[in-house]
Each structure stands twice: as C-alpha cells, then as structure tokens.
Design a protein around this motif. Structure first.
Motif: not given
Length: 147
Positions: A127-147
């Motif tokens: 909800p914070k980045v809606k329309g301002k970022a690609d969901g795939n990029a967000v997905n990738r960054i979250v996975k990187e930071q959580l692993s």
C-alpha cells in the motif's frame, strides 16, 4: 483535474497530431478507467485510478517479457512505446535505494525476522509503494533482506 479528464484532453491532442500509436494507448487507458468506474458504480478516486494504471502497466511488462522470450522484436518495440506512454501518467517511480529503505523500515516495524514473515512484510509495503514501484522489484528486495 482527474486522470480521466487528463487522458481525454490528451486523446484530443493526439487526434489533432495524428499520432495513432499514442491515441491507441490512450483509448485503452480511458476504456480501462471507464470500465472500472462502471464496475464500481461511482467516480474513481485517485488511488483507484492509480490501481487501474498499475494493472495496465503490469500487463504490458508481463507481455514484454513473453515477447522477448519468443523473440518477437516487432511486438517488443510496440510494447516498449506503450510502456513509455503509460508511465507518463504514473507517479515518479521510486529508486532502488528508496525502495530498500522503505523495505528496511517495514521489516523493522512488523518485527520480521525470517522468510516466513514474507507475506506480512509484503502486505505492509505494497500500500505504501502502490504505483510508485514494480511489485516484482519489491518482492526481490524483500526476499534479499529477509534471507
């Protein structure tokens, strides 16, 4: 001025300039917005308009990937031009660094510690980045930071 009004004005401008490609994309966007408005039954607010545009952008990006894999250069060029036009109506996209800092803030705020908290983090970020970022990029960054 609403997004639909802006697109209507740009349709007129594209018609006068005889820009068939832009006109075609604008008509698709206008149609998508009007269909969503009909489905909802009332005027769309700014967030809902943004949601429709984001969906249209995602469809084009997904198609672009498929066309590149199929080696259809003629369709790739057409879609790249459409993406540029659609992007002009979306808010400025977040940079990789801005996205990473938002992800770090959300991970800290929801006390996420492992990849099992992935859904909780994504639910808070989108909800914070809606329309301002690609969901795939967000997905990738979250996975990187959580692993």
């Amino acid at each position: 001025m609403t997004l639909l009004t802006t697109i209507n004005e740009d349709v007129k401008t594209a018609m006068k300039a005889r820009d068939k490609e832009k006109l075609s994309v604008l008509r698709m966007l206008k149609s998508a917005l009007q269909n969503e408005q009909i489905k909802k039954g009332t005027e769309l607010n700014e967030e809902e308009e943004l949601s429709v545009l984001s969906r249209e952008m995602k469809q084009r990006r997904d198609s672009l990937t498929e066309f590149k894999n199929a080696d259809r250069q003629d369709l790739v060029e057409k879609l790249e031009n459409e993406i540029v036009i659609v992007e002009s109506y979306l808010p400025k996209q977040l940079t990789e660094e801005e996205l990473q800092s938002i992800v770090q803030e959300v991970i800290a705020s929801v006390n996420a510690t492992s990849t099992s908290d992935f859904g909780k983090v994504m639910g808070a970020i989108m909800p914070k980045v809606k329309g301002k970022a690609d969901g795939n990029a967000v997905n990738r960054i979250v996975k990187e930071q959580l692993s």
